[in-house]
Scaffold this active site. Sequence first.
Site, PDB file in Angstrom:
ATOM      1  N   LYS A  49       0.920  -1.298  -0.086  1.00 30.02           N
ATOM      2  CA  LYS A  49      -0.002  -0.074  -0.049  1.00 30.02           C
ATOM      3  C   LYS A  49       0.899   1.312  -0.025  1.00 30.02           C
ATOM      4  O   LYS A  49       0.439   2.204  -0.592  1.00 30.02           O
ATOM      5  CB  LYS A  49      -0.921   0.056   1.152  1.00 30.02           C
ATOM      6  N   GLN A  93      -3.812  -1.354  10.051  1.00 30.03           N
ATOM      7  CA  GLN A  93      -3.909  -3.042   9.325  1.00 30.03           C
ATOM      8  C   GLN A  93      -4.084  -3.987  10.252  1.00 30.03           C
ATOM      9  O   GLN A  93      -3.860  -4.190  11.572  1.00 30.03           O
ATOM     10  CB  GLN A  93      -2.379  -3.052   9.090  1.00 30.03           C
ATOM     11  N   ASP A 116     -10.525   3.362   5.486  1.00 34.12           N
ATOM     12  CA  ASP A 116     -10.827   1.953   5.564  1.00 34.12           C
ATOM     13  C   ASP A 116     -12.226   1.646   5.649  1.00 34.12           C
ATOM     14  O   ASP A 116     -12.839   0.657   5.440  1.00 34.12           O
ATOM     15  CB  ASP A 116     -10.012   1.256   6.726  1.00 34.12           C
TER      16      ASP A 116
END
Length: 290
Positions: A49, A93, A116
Amino acid sequence: MGLIDGNAIAQQVLTEVKAEVAKLAPTIPHVAFVRVGEDPASVSYVTKKQKTADEVGMRASLKVFPENVSLAELYAHLDALNADPDVHGILIQAPLPKHLPETEVFNRVSPAKDVDGFGTQSIGRLVQELPGAFAACTPRGVIELLRRSGVQTAGKHAVVVGRSLIVGKPAALLLIAKGCDCTVTIAHSRTADLAAITRQADILIAAIGKPHFIKADMVKPGAVVIDVGINRVADATKKTGYRIVGDVDFDAVAPLAAAITPVPGGVGPMTVAMLMRNTLDACLRIRNHG
Ligand code: NDP
């Protein structure tokens, strides 16, 4: 239709994002990554990413905490990122270590920076079909794959296998939303006679986390099959000792599907591309509305 090439479609999205990022100068969209511990898959996802952010002209920063970080320490960092006007998106994450309440940690991210899409407000806005909802990157990537592959969704029966916050639930919400207009069934581990349900799917979304779980006899001929699964299976022929396979038994299902995503090279690259799209959107909103 045949094979749905996630790499190529993700590249289209990234090319569009890159062009928009260039127009924002001197503002540079900034996504801040937070990783806890050294789980090899998480390390590799965040690295990918960060690299992609770099390629599209965004800034990516990373804070790594040790496995035993306290909740207070993690929250202090998230609060600082929330307050920092130079940070537009925050990504924690997953998965987090067991001692941390993952959903509560997601909720600590400012809704304006929740790229997210896992926070209460993001999910709530998605349910309310309000503009400005950040849809979770993987399900958003699934929808984008369908749309850009020309798959007709209105009136189709979509079956989503999996009900996680990260994939299954938001995927179902996006599929029933106006514009997509599917009729949706959500299945999970307690679903009775799963195969009878998956065989009804015009569009089958597999988000289970079990290698090759969806077999040919679970799929209706002519269905569109989207495989979200990323599973490591032992493979002595590989240097790493493993290879990545999806939740769908690709070789058996591909011949009868109208279209199917491979693993790797299907949903995975779209997740990264949609994170860039969400970060750009966050930056535009913060810039335009504060
Ligand atoms: P979770 O483990 O959180 O959820 C899995 C879901 O599958 C659960 O809802 C579970 O049901 C259901 N399930 C498990 N076993 C069965 C079964 N035998 N029959 C029917 N349903 C079952 O996983 P995630 O949603 O986070 O991820 C799913 C997969 O997608 C994983 O392989 C993951 O690695 C991958 N993934 C890929 C991404 C990408 O970018 N391509 C991004 C995120 C995830 P129940 O709720 O009842 O337990």
